[in-house]
Design a protein around this motif. Structure first.
Motif, PDB file in Angstrom:
ATOM      1  N   VAL A 102       0.848  -1.185   0.000  1.00 22.46           N
ATOM      2  CA  VAL A 102       0.000   0.000   0.000  1.00 22.46           C
ATOM      3  C   VAL A 102       0.887   1.240   0.000  1.00 22.46           C
ATOM      4  O   VAL A 102       1.949   1.267   0.631  1.00 22.46           O
ATOM      5  N   LEU A 103       0.447   2.261  -0.726  1.00 20.75           N
ATOM      6  CA  LEU A 103       1.160   3.530  -0.794  1.00 20.75           C
ATOM      7  C   LEU A 103       0.654   4.446   0.312  1.00 20.75           C
ATOM      8  O   LEU A 103      -0.523   4.810   0.343  1.00 20.75           O
ATOM      9  N   LEU A 104       1.543   4.804   1.230  1.00 20.85           N
ATOM     10  CA  LEU A 104       1.213   5.741   2.297  1.00 20.85           C
ATOM     11  C   LEU A 104       1.764   7.110   1.940  1.00 20.85           C
ATOM     12  O   LEU A 104       2.791   7.218   1.273  1.00 20.85           O
ATOM     13  N   THR A 105       1.082   8.146   2.386  1.00 23.26           N
ATOM     14  CA  THR A 105       1.550   9.505   2.130  1.00 23.26           C
ATOM     15  C   THR A 105       1.577  10.284   3.434  1.00 23.26           C
ATOM     16  O   THR A 105       0.738  10.080   4.318  1.00 23.26           O
ATOM     17  N   ARG A 106       2.564  11.164   3.540  1.00 24.89           N
ATOM     18  CA  ARG A 106       2.607  12.109   4.664  1.00 24.89           C
ATOM     19  C   ARG A 106       2.080  13.430   4.141  1.00 24.89           C
ATOM     20  O   ARG A 106       2.591  13.974   3.156  1.00 24.89           O
ATOM     21  N   ARG A 107       1.030  13.916   4.778  1.00 30.85           N
ATOM     22  CA  ARG A 107       0.398  15.144   4.327  1.00 30.85           C
ATOM     23  C   ARG A 107       1.378  16.314   4.413  1.00 30.85           C
ATOM     24  O   ARG A 107       2.184  16.395   5.340  1.00 30.85           O
ATOM     25  N   ALA A 108       1.314  17.202   3.435  1.00 31.42           N
ATOM     26  CA  ALA A 108       2.206  18.361   3.412  1.00 31.42           C
ATOM     27  C   ALA A 108       2.073  19.154   4.712  1.00 31.42           C
ATOM     28  O   ALA A 108       0.993  19.233   5.306  1.00 31.42           O
ATOM     29  N   GLY A 128       4.095  15.425   1.548  1.00 32.47           N
ATOM     30  CA  GLY A 128       5.444  15.647   2.051  1.00 32.47           C
ATOM     31  C   GLY A 128       6.382  14.490   1.778  1.00 32.47           C
ATOM     32  O   GLY A 128       7.559  14.693   1.498  1.00 32.47           O
ATOM     33  N   GLU A 129       5.863  13.262   1.850  1.00 31.30           N
ATOM     34  CA  GLU A 129       6.663  12.048   1.659  1.00 31.30           C
ATOM     35  C   GLU A 129       5.744  10.922   1.235  1.00 31.30           C
ATOM     36  O   GLU A 129       4.545  10.962   1.500  1.00 31.30           O
ATOM     37  N   VAL A 130       6.317   9.892   0.612  1.00 34.18           N
ATOM     38  CA  VAL A 130       5.565   8.675   0.299  1.00 34.18           C
ATOM     39  C   VAL A 130       6.348   7.466   0.790  1.00 34.18           C
ATOM     40  O   VAL A 130       7.578   7.520   0.947  1.00 34.18           O
ATOM     41  N   LEU A 131       5.630   6.382   1.018  1.00 38.06           N
ATOM     42  CA  LEU A 131       6.245   5.145   1.484  1.00 38.06           C
ATOM     43  C   LEU A 131       5.370   3.974   1.060  1.00 38.06           C
ATOM     44  O   LEU A 131       4.157   3.998   1.278  1.00 38.06           O
ATOM     45  N   TRP A 132       5.986   2.969   0.441  1.00 36.88           N
ATOM     46  CA  TRP A 132       5.276   1.726   0.123  1.00 36.88           C
ATOM     47  C   TRP A 132       5.492   0.758   1.280  1.00 36.88           C
ATOM     48  O   TRP A 132       6.616   0.587   1.754  1.00 36.88           O
ATOM     49  N   MET A 133       4.413   0.091   1.734  1.00 37.82           N
ATOM     50  CA  MET A 133       4.524  -0.843   2.841  1.00 37.82           C
ATOM     51  C   MET A 133       3.655  -2.074   2.555  1.00 37.82           C
ATOM     52  O   MET A 133       2.536  -1.928   2.058  1.00 37.82           O
ATOM     53  N   PRO A 134       4.139  -3.270   2.868  1.00 36.15           N
ATOM     54  CA  PRO A 134       3.274  -4.450   2.721  1.00 36.15           C
ATOM     55  C   PRO A 134       1.984  -4.257   3.510  1.00 36.15           C
ATOM     56  O   PRO A 134       2.014  -3.799   4.659  1.00 36.15           O
ATOM     57  N   TRP A 135       0.854  -4.585   2.888  1.00 39.82           N
ATOM     58  CA  TRP A 135      -0.447  -4.346   3.504  1.00 39.82           C
ATOM     59  C   TRP A 135      -0.547  -4.988   4.883  1.00 39.82           C
ATOM     60  O   TRP A 135      -1.015  -4.358   5.839  1.00 39.82           O
ATOM     61  N   LYS A 136      -0.140  -6.254   5.006  1.00 42.26           N
ATOM     62  CA  LYS A 136      -0.283  -6.967   6.285  1.00 42.26           C
ATOM     63  C   LYS A 136       0.478  -6.244   7.391  1.00 42.26           C
ATOM     64  O   LYS A 136      -0.045  -6.023   8.485  1.00 42.26           O
ATOM     65  N   GLU A 137       1.691  -5.828   7.083  1.00 43.62           N
ATOM     66  CA  GLU A 137       2.518  -5.106   8.064  1.00 43.62           C
ATOM     67  C   GLU A 137       1.868  -3.781   8.449  1.00 43.62           C
ATOM     68  O   GLU A 137       1.804  -3.410   9.617  1.00 43.62           O
ATOM     69  N   PHE A 138       1.364  -3.069   7.451  1.00 43.00           N
ATOM     70  CA  PHE A 138       0.710  -1.792   7.700  1.00 43.00           C
ATOM     71  C   PHE A 138      -0.549  -1.971   8.546  1.00 43.00           C
ATOM     72  O   PHE A 138      -0.728  -1.302   9.572  1.00 43.00           O
ATOM     73  N   ALA A 139      -1.432  -2.882   8.131  1.00 44.69           N
ATOM     74  CA  ALA A 139      -2.705  -3.065   8.827  1.00 44.69           C
ATOM     75  C   ALA A 139      -2.476  -3.497  10.271  1.00 44.69           C
ATOM     76  O   ALA A 139      -3.136  -2.993  11.191  1.00 44.69           O
ATOM     77  N   GLU A 140      -1.540  -4.403  10.491  1.00 45.85           N
ATOM     78  CA  GLU A 140      -1.258  -4.847  11.860  1.00 45.85           C
ATOM     79  C   GLU A 140      -0.658  -3.707  12.685  1.00 45.85           C
ATOM     80  O   GLU A 140      -0.997  -3.543  13.856  1.00 45.85           O
ATOM     81  N   GLY A 141       0.220  -2.908  12.067  1.00 49.04           N
ATOM     82  CA  GLY A 141       0.812  -1.771  12.769  1.00 49.04           C
ATOM     83  C   GLY A 141      -0.225  -0.757  13.195  1.00 49.04           C
ATOM     84  O   GLY A 141      -0.172  -0.212  14.304  1.00 49.04           O
ATOM     85  N   VAL A 142      -1.208  -0.503  12.316  1.00 49.51           N
ATOM     86  CA  VAL A 142      -2.281   0.438  12.643  1.00 49.51           C
ATOM     87  C   VAL A 142      -3.140  -0.127  13.779  1.00 49.51           C
ATOM     88  O   VAL A 142      -3.416   0.549  14.774  1.00 49.51           O
ATOM     89  N   GLN A 143      -3.551  -1.388  13.636  1.00 49.25           N
ATOM     90  CA  GLN A 143      -4.459  -1.967  14.632  1.00 49.25           C
ATOM     91  C   GLN A 143      -3.795  -2.174  15.989  1.00 49.25           C
ATOM     92  O   GLN A 143      -4.465  -2.127  17.016  1.00 49.25           O
ATOM     93  N   ASN A 144      -2.492  -2.384  15.997  1.00 48.47           N
ATOM     94  CA  ASN A 144      -1.777  -2.563  17.266  1.00 48.47           C
ATOM     95  C   ASN A 144      -1.288  -1.251  17.861  1.00 48.47           C
ATOM     96  O   ASN A 144      -0.620  -1.246  18.888  1.00 48.47           O
TER      97      ASN A 144
END
Length: 194
Positions: free
Chosen positions: A47-53, A138-154
């Protein structure tokens, strides 16, 4: 000369009740209005994550999902998704698959500014490089979905409040974001069914 962008105001049942200048709707008394969120994936399921300006009015400098925005009056939300992906991230992609047709949220920043949106959620899959627009991102970052979703939920990843609410709902669609079945456009709120 450019005209000011307007957003669609909606009632609690999702019916359009008027429009207002975008610059006037994000404050301490933000009215419910139509928006969208989108999640961009590559073919590896990242998933592509973005940091808002840092100069954004709402949640400046905060990491969030790929792209958010507002349909213009009379613009179908899926077209707004593609328009904003092009403007904010330089991505030309189709289609925008509807995932969560009735998502809505209200969030308050520490300074009292409120986001209050009826915000259908979409998925877009791309295989093109990203070209962030510094006015928006401000920035972008690609992250594996599973890693991202677990990081958010935890609670391990600091993320925007709307994204924090959306991730558990998206996880319910299945473990592989590339195989999520799109929702029906008939399930969209009336103001978004164009």
């Amino acid at each position: 000369m450019t005209t000011e962008e307007h957003v669609v105001l909606v009632d609690g049942a999702g019916h359009a009740i008027g429009t207002a200048p975008k610059t006037s709707v994000h404050g301490h008394e933000t009215p419910l209005h139509l928006a969208f969120s989108s999640y961009v994936f590559d073919h590896e399921g990242r998933v592509l994550l973005t940091r808002r300006a840092d100069h954004k009015v709402t949640w400046p400098g905060v990491w969030t999902n790929s792209c958010c925005g507002h349909p213009l009056p009379g613009e179908p939300p899926e077209r707004a998704v593609l328009r904003r992906l092009s403007y904010e991230l330089g991505l030309r992609a189709e289609p925008a698959d509807l995932l969560l047709p009735t998502f809505a949220y209200r969030a308050v920043m520490p300074n009292g500014i409120v986001e209050h949106e009826l915000c259908p959620v979409y998925r877009v899959t791309v295989d093109a490089p990203v070209a962030p627009n510094p006015e928006e991102v401000g920035e972008v970052l690609w992250m594996p979905w599973k890693e991202f979703a677990e990081g958010v939920q935890n609670g391990l990843l600091a993320i925007s409040p709307w994204c924090r609410e959306q991730v558990p709902l998206l996880k319910e669609l299945g473990s592989d974001p590339l195989t999520w079945h799109p929702a029906s456009a008939a399930d969209l709120p009336p103001a978004a069914r164009l």
